[in-house]
Write a protein that holds these residues in place. Structure first.
Motif, PDB file in Angstrom:
ATOM      1  N   PRO A   1     116.453  30.380 -22.513  1.00  0.00           N
ATOM      2  CA  PRO A   1     117.574  29.292 -22.658  1.00  0.00           C
ATOM      3  C   PRO A   1     117.890  29.042 -21.301  1.00  0.00           C
ATOM      4  O   PRO A   1     117.771  29.752 -20.855  1.00  0.00           O
ATOM      5  CB  PRO A   1     118.862  30.497 -23.081  1.00  0.00           C
ATOM      6  CG  PRO A   1     118.038  32.072 -22.858  1.00  0.00           C
ATOM      7  CD  PRO A   1     116.885  31.430 -23.258  1.00  0.00           C
ATOM      8  N   MET A   2     118.700  27.684 -21.089  1.00  0.00           N
ATOM      9  CA  MET A   2     118.782  27.293 -19.792  1.00  0.00           C
ATOM     10  C   MET A   2     120.456  27.702 -19.459  1.00  0.00           C
ATOM     11  O   MET A   2     120.074  28.256 -18.022  1.00  0.00           O
ATOM     12  CB  MET A   2     118.819  26.072 -19.142  1.00  0.00           C
ATOM     13  CG  MET A   2     117.065  25.488 -20.089  1.00  0.00           C
ATOM     14  SD  MET A   2     117.130  23.809 -19.806  1.00  0.00           S
ATOM     15  CE  MET A   2     117.336  23.201 -18.080  1.00  0.00           C
ATOM     16  N   SER A   3     120.911  28.304 -19.855  1.00  0.00           N
ATOM     17  CA  SER A   3     122.788  28.339 -20.499  1.00  0.00           C
ATOM     18  C   SER A   3     123.537  28.708 -21.225  1.00  0.00           C
ATOM     19  O   SER A   3     122.010  27.996 -22.516  1.00  0.00           O
ATOM     20  CB  SER A   3     123.035  26.517 -19.555  1.00  0.00           C
ATOM     21  OG  SER A   3     122.878  25.613 -20.220  1.00  0.00           O
ATOM     22  N   SER A   4     124.501  28.503 -21.691  1.00  0.00           N
ATOM     23  CA  SER A   4     124.666  28.534 -22.852  1.00  0.00           C
ATOM     24  C   SER A   4     124.707  27.736 -23.459  1.00  0.00           C
ATOM     25  O   SER A   4     124.539  27.836 -25.563  1.00  0.00           O
ATOM     26  CB  SER A   4     125.996  29.411 -22.523  1.00  0.00           C
ATOM     27  OG  SER A   4     127.120  28.154 -22.225  1.00  0.00           O
ATOM     28  N   THR A   5     124.232  26.239 -23.150  1.00  0.00           N
ATOM     29  CA  THR A   5     124.189  25.484 -24.008  1.00  0.00           C
ATOM     30  C   THR A   5     123.177  24.402 -24.531  1.00  0.00           C
ATOM     31  O   THR A   5     122.830  23.381 -25.222  1.00  0.00           O
ATOM     32  CB  THR A   5     126.064  23.772 -23.967  1.00  0.00           C
ATOM     33  OG1 THR A   5     125.665  23.950 -22.834  1.00  0.00           O
ATOM     34  CG2 THR A   5     127.565  24.880 -24.583  1.00  0.00           C
ATOM     35  N   GLN A   6     122.132  25.275 -23.450  1.00  0.00           N
ATOM     36  CA  GLN A   6     121.401  24.079 -23.112  1.00  0.00           C
ATOM     37  C   GLN A   6     119.403  25.115 -23.289  1.00  0.00           C
ATOM     38  O   GLN A   6     120.100  26.692 -22.863  1.00  0.00           O
ATOM     39  CB  GLN A   6     120.947  23.676 -21.751  1.00  0.00           C
ATOM     40  CG  GLN A   6     121.531  22.348 -21.768  1.00  0.00           C
ATOM     41  CD  GLN A   6     121.768  21.949 -20.507  1.00  0.00           C
ATOM     42  OE1 GLN A   6     121.268  22.268 -19.411  1.00  0.00           O
ATOM     43  NE2 GLN A   6     122.191  20.213 -20.493  1.00  0.00           N
ATOM     44  N   THR A   7     118.484  25.028 -24.250  1.00  0.00           N
ATOM     45  CA  THR A   7     117.553  25.939 -23.932  1.00  0.00           C
ATOM     46  C   THR A   7     116.379  24.816 -23.332  1.00  0.00           C
ATOM     47  O   THR A   7     116.029  23.302 -23.718  1.00  0.00           O
ATOM     48  CB  THR A   7     117.528  25.485 -25.655  1.00  0.00           C
ATOM     49  OG1 THR A   7     118.368  26.480 -26.220  1.00  0.00           O
ATOM     50  CG2 THR A   7     115.873  26.415 -26.120  1.00  0.00           C
ATOM     51  N   ALA A   8     115.662  25.277 -22.873  1.00  0.00           N
ATOM     52  CA  ALA A   8     114.057  24.555 -22.735  1.00  0.00           C
ATOM     53  C   ALA A   8     113.148  24.997 -23.147  1.00  0.00           C
ATOM     54  O   ALA A   8     112.656  25.847 -23.239  1.00  0.00           O
ATOM     55  CB  ALA A   8     113.915  25.285 -20.806  1.00  0.00           C
ATOM     56  N   PHE A   9     112.067  24.153 -22.892  1.00  0.00           N
ATOM     57  CA  PHE A   9     111.027  23.363 -24.270  1.00  0.00           C
ATOM     58  C   PHE A   9     109.984  23.065 -23.274  1.00  0.00           C
ATOM     59  O   PHE A   9     109.835  22.909 -22.865  1.00  0.00           O
ATOM     60  CB  PHE A   9     111.497  22.575 -25.133  1.00  0.00           C
ATOM     61  CG  PHE A   9     110.073  22.466 -26.077  1.00  0.00           C
ATOM     62  CD1 PHE A   9     110.153  23.277 -27.447  1.00  0.00           C
ATOM     63  CD2 PHE A   9     109.244  21.170 -25.474  1.00  0.00           C
ATOM     64  CE1 PHE A   9     109.134  22.462 -28.105  1.00  0.00           C
ATOM     65  CE2 PHE A   9     107.732  20.843 -26.101  1.00  0.00           C
ATOM     66  CZ  PHE A   9     108.254  21.407 -27.938  1.00  0.00           C
ATOM     67  N   THR A  10     109.159  24.350 -23.322  1.00  0.00           N
ATOM     68  CA  THR A  10     107.495  24.041 -23.085  1.00  0.00           C
ATOM     69  C   THR A  10     106.390  24.072 -23.932  1.00  0.00           C
ATOM     70  O   THR A  10     106.499  24.571 -24.971  1.00  0.00           O
ATOM     71  CB  THR A  10     107.635  24.691 -21.622  1.00  0.00           C
ATOM     72  OG1 THR A  10     107.231  25.965 -22.328  1.00  0.00           O
ATOM     73  CG2 THR A  10     108.027  24.805 -20.457  1.00  0.00           C
ATOM     74  N   GLN A  11     106.035  22.595 -23.906  1.00  0.00           N
ATOM     75  CA  GLN A  11     104.103  22.697 -24.983  1.00  0.00           C
ATOM     76  C   GLN A  11     103.387  22.522 -24.330  1.00  0.00           C
ATOM     77  O   GLN A  11     102.926  22.214 -23.295  1.00  0.00           O
ATOM     78  CB  GLN A  11     104.691  21.577 -25.499  1.00  0.00           C
ATOM     79  CG  GLN A  11     104.402  21.490 -26.871  1.00  0.00           C
ATOM     80  CD  GLN A  11     104.400  20.288 -27.750  1.00  0.00           C
ATOM     81  OE1 GLN A  11     104.915  19.489 -26.922  1.00  0.00           O
ATOM     82  NE2 GLN A  11     103.587  20.111 -28.818  1.00  0.00           N
ATOM     83  N   THR A  12     102.525  23.279 -24.581  1.00  0.00           N
ATOM     84  CA  THR A  12     101.194  23.291 -24.173  1.00  0.00           C
ATOM     85  C   THR A  12     100.188  23.297 -25.025  1.00  0.00           C
ATOM     86  O   THR A  12      99.982  23.856 -26.439  1.00  0.00           O
ATOM     87  CB  THR A  12     100.512  24.067 -23.160  1.00  0.00           C
ATOM     88  OG1 THR A  12     100.375  25.092 -23.822  1.00  0.00           O
ATOM     89  CG2 THR A  12     100.907  24.040 -21.847  1.00  0.00           C
ATOM     90  N   ALA A  13      98.818  22.310 -24.999  1.00  0.00           N
ATOM     91  CA  ALA A  13      97.462  22.338 -26.038  1.00  0.00           C
ATOM     92  C   ALA A  13      96.598  21.870 -25.618  1.00  0.00           C
ATOM     93  O   ALA A  13      96.707  21.029 -24.653  1.00  0.00           O
ATOM     94  CB  ALA A  13      98.488  21.355 -27.577  1.00  0.00           C
ATOM     95  N   GLU A  14      95.585  22.625 -25.575  1.00  0.00           N
ATOM     96  CA  GLU A  14      94.345  23.401 -25.826  1.00  0.00           C
ATOM     97  C   GLU A  14      93.848  22.564 -26.473  1.00  0.00           C
ATOM     98  O   GLU A  14      93.034  22.788 -27.706  1.00  0.00           O
ATOM     99  CB  GLU A  14      93.927  24.316 -25.018  1.00  0.00           C
ATOM    100  CG  GLU A  14      94.275  24.497 -23.307  1.00  0.00           C
ATOM    101  CD  GLU A  14      93.746  25.834 -23.579  1.00  0.00           C
ATOM    102  OE1 GLU A  14      92.830  26.593 -24.343  1.00  0.00           O
ATOM    103  OE2 GLU A  14      94.951  26.669 -22.532  1.00  0.00           O
TER     104      GLU A  14
END
Length: 179
Positions: A114-127
């Motif tokens: 969660p970034m806030s009550s209405t936003q969500t952080a997404f992170t993606q990595t691929a090797e």
């Protein structure tokens, strides 16, 4: 080895995103994912962490030189393990290809926070790593193709998941709207 990485935010709460994870497939943007099978799901009685193991069945149109060199078919399978931690509001998903793993491996890690009550952080990595030591130029070409394919699928995945989240949100709004 090639590394792919991206980060962005969804304008949805963490809980909405986590519920949406289970509804991501099928969607019209990710037609390459044709089925999803849950193999195992457990809840740790002490931590409350939900662990789910799934296999995704995919259809991938591979270039003819890859099929000639490695054999196989358009059918591909990916093993995915997710950990949902309600206490820390963290969802972590790892996946690895099962098909053609003797020639190349794609290890992916996704995290939602969660970034806030209405936003969500997404992170993606691929090797992404090919294993053809005697043919360096062929290895590079194969890895380049795999990275391009992964990037295309990541773009489609983001669009598809955004549609799933939007559809869920609209359905929720209809249910809570006064009649």
């Amino acid at each position: 080895m090639h590394i792919f990485s991206q980060s962005f935010k969804y304008d949805h709460s963490w809980s909405h995103v986590v519920i949406g994870m289970w509804h991501k497939y099928p969607n019209p943007h990710c037609t390459h994912v044709v089925n999803v099978d849950v193999l195992d799901r457990t809840i740790d009685p002490i931590t409350g962490i939900i662990r789910t193991e799934r296999v995704l069945g995919c259809k991938q149109k591979a270039p003819s030189w890859i099929v000639k060199l490695f054999g196989g078919s358009e059918d591909a399978f990916v093993r995915e393990i997710s950990f949902i931690d309600p206490a820390t509001q963290t969802a972590t998903i790892t996946s690895v290809n099962l098909s053609l793993s003797q020639f190349a491996t794609c290890y992916e890690r996704i995290q939602y926070r969660p970034m806030s009550s209405t936003q969500t952080a997404f992170t993606q990595t691929a090797e992404i790593q090919a294993r053809m030591a005697m043919w360096r130029s062929m290895t590079d070409k194969f890895e380049d193709w795999l990275v391009q394919r992964f990037e295309q699928n990541a773009i489609s995945g983001k669009a598809g998941f955004s549609d799933v989240l939007r559809t869920m949100w609209e359905a929720k709004e209809k249910q809570t709207a006064p009649s």
